[in-house]
Scaffold this motif. Structure first.
Motif, PDB file in Angstrom:
ATOM      1  N   TYR A 167       2.741  -9.247 -15.073  1.00 32.21           N
ATOM      2  CA  TYR A 167       2.703  -7.824 -15.387  1.00 32.21           C
ATOM      3  C   TYR A 167       3.227  -7.623 -16.807  1.00 32.21           C
ATOM      4  O   TYR A 167       4.229  -8.222 -17.202  1.00 32.21           O
ATOM      5  N   ARG A 191      -1.986  -5.969 -15.358  1.00 37.60           N
ATOM      6  CA  ARG A 191      -1.800  -7.018 -14.344  1.00 37.60           C
ATOM      7  C   ARG A 191      -2.798  -8.136 -14.644  1.00 37.60           C
ATOM      8  O   ARG A 191      -4.004  -7.898 -14.766  1.00 37.60           O
ATOM      9  N   TRP A 210      -3.288  -1.618 -14.536  1.00 31.47           N
ATOM     10  CA  TRP A 210      -2.726  -1.518 -13.180  1.00 31.47           C
ATOM     11  C   TRP A 210      -2.077  -0.149 -12.954  1.00 31.47           C
ATOM     12  O   TRP A 210      -2.073   0.371 -11.851  1.00 31.47           O
TER      13      TRP A 210
END
Length: 466
Positions: A167, A191, A210
């Motif tokens: 991330y 992500r 994300w």
């Protein structure tokens, strides 16, 4: 406490005690709740440390904004530079930023880095992956290129989740429209598969994005259960701690802080906005965060530890049992070292802080920048023996105006000095047994150090002036 009040009062609760017989390495002993701790400088003379990671090899890995990656031996305090990236652009807030190590480092010795670089007249950001060969980082491989960047608002933290995905936070690069633009990677949480590809189960097929609607997230931390928290810089109001969730919008620039204005409410209802868990006005310039749940400091169990730059303090945020809300906050080491950039928790419960006074916005102190270690110590150790008979106390603490100083170890008269957080002596006088008075009527609110010299002994303790 009502989190929806944008002028929330953060409770200060530092109870401090400096050692009466510190080792050369230990700078001070304090209490976190009922746990005695040592604070120690483990490295000095670095320049704008940005990321701190506790590696699986037991070393502390860290980046400096100029482009250096280093490992620090925590036993010998020897530092080795293992990579200098030549095309890093250090300008304003730009430079070498976040770092992450692959969670299966023994079999995949991959080190992920984010840095800014020059692309013609523009500043850009890229994610790269290097290979650790046991002595240096080699075989740099660009995974994501041409991310919008600027001399400010670049993010960028990296963190692996329990799902094995990487991330990455990105800032809005100074262009607020980026945060809501689904075609821009700026102002987002990305992500990423460890090989740099897009995960098939991301919220939007074929996109790294994300979560969106973020301004400048400079802290990311996972809990073992997979909850992801992020600290996001507000403008002149509403720094945020967010619970980051897949597919959610965090509002920027239409929303700052909570959805509590008419236009904000409309935007939030229409755009799946997730409100922050906590917001700060005035802003603290929130930075790196980590999750603490080690039993050696029970007072900090199940908390997010958050550093701050402008406010120059560590903030602990106690989480609810399910992790979905903040139940209390406290502030620690207010102004003690200056600007704090990142925090890292080791597997044995030690905490490491990156001091960032040389970043162009701070006032460097002798030895800056530095890395600080915080560790719990046994109350039966030699340097805390007989504390009830020898403890130096400022009464009351915090105080306002006149106070009393007691130290049972003071058998004859000596001298006392009061030192501010910049290291300057601002008051002095005679220290007389068994107690003597001090006046802080002309002091500004904040932390100070009381130091006593007597019969070749030196003791000191911090105290707070309200």
């Amino acid at each position: 406490m009502n989190n929806h009040n944008k002028s929330n009062l953060i409770i200060i609760s530092v109870i401090a005690l400096l050692s009466i017989a510190c080792s050369k390495e230990s700078e001070s002993q304090l209490y976190i709740g009922s746990t005695a701790i040592d604070t120690t400088t483990v490295l000095t003379g670095i320049d704008t440390p940005w990321e701190l990671l506790y590696g699986p090899d037991g070393y502390l890995w860290f980046t400096e904004r100029s482009g250096k990656v280093s490992r620090l031996n925590l036993n010998t305090h020897e530092r080795n530079v293992i990579l200098t990236i030549p095309d890093v652009l250090e300008f304003g807030e730009a430079g070498l930023l976040g770092m992450a190590l692959h969670p299966e480092f023994d079999t995949h010795p991959w080190v992920y880095l984010v840095y800014n670089y020059s692309s013609g007249e523009f500043i850009k950001e890229r994610l790269v992956r290097y290979v650790w060969n046991g002595s240096t980082l080699t075989d740099g491989n660009i995974l994501i290129n041409n991310i919008p960047a600027n001399s400010y608002h670049n993010g960028s933290r990296l963190a692996f989740g329990p799902d094995g995905k990487l991330y990455m936070s990105t800032g809005d690069a100074g262009f607020t429209s980026n945060s809501q633009n689904p075609n821009s990677l700026a102002g987002k949480i990305l992500r990423i598969n460890p090989d740099g590809n897009i995960p098939a189960d991301n919220p939007v097929a074929g996109s790294y994005i994300w979560a969106s609607g973020l301004r400048n997230t400079q802290g990311l931390a996972f809990t073992p259960e997979g909850l992801l928290y992020g600290s996001d810089h507000g403008p002149n109001n509403d720094d945020e701690l967010n619970l980051l969730e897949a597919g959610r919008n965090y509002g920027w620039p239409a929303v700052a802080g909570f959805c509590d204005l008419p236009d904000e409410l409309t935007f939030c209802q229409q755009n799946n906005v997730r409100e922050p868990l906590y917001a700060w006005t005035p802003t603290l310039a929130v930075a790196g965060i980590d999750y603490y749940n080690h039993p050696v400091i029970p007072h900090w169990q199940h908390t997010i530890l958050m550093t701050s730059l402008k406010a120059s303090k560590l903030v602990s945020l106690k989480l609810s049992t399910d992790g979905l809300s903040v139940v209390s906050t406290e502030q620690w080491f207010d102004g003690y070292w200056g600007r704090l950039r990142d925090v890292c928790v080791s597997p044995d419960g030690k905490i490491y802080l990156a001091v960032s006074n040389r970043d162009g916005r701070g006032t460097p102190r002798p030895g800056d920048d530095r890395i600080i270690e915080i560790k719990a110590v046994s109350p039966t150790s030699d340097n805390l023996a007989n504390t009830e008979n020898s403890r130096l106390k400022v009464i009351p603490n915090p105080l306002s105006g006149a106070g009393l100083v007691r130290w049972n170890g003071l058998k004859a008269s000596g001298e006392y000095f009061i030192i501010n957080t910049a290291g300057a002596i601002i008051a002095s006088g005679k220290a007389a047994a068994p107690a003597f008075s001090i006046s802080t009527a002309l002091f500004k609110p904040g932390y100070y150090i009381l130091k006593i010299n007597s019969e070749n002994q030196t003791v000191s303790t911090p105290f707070l002036v309200m």
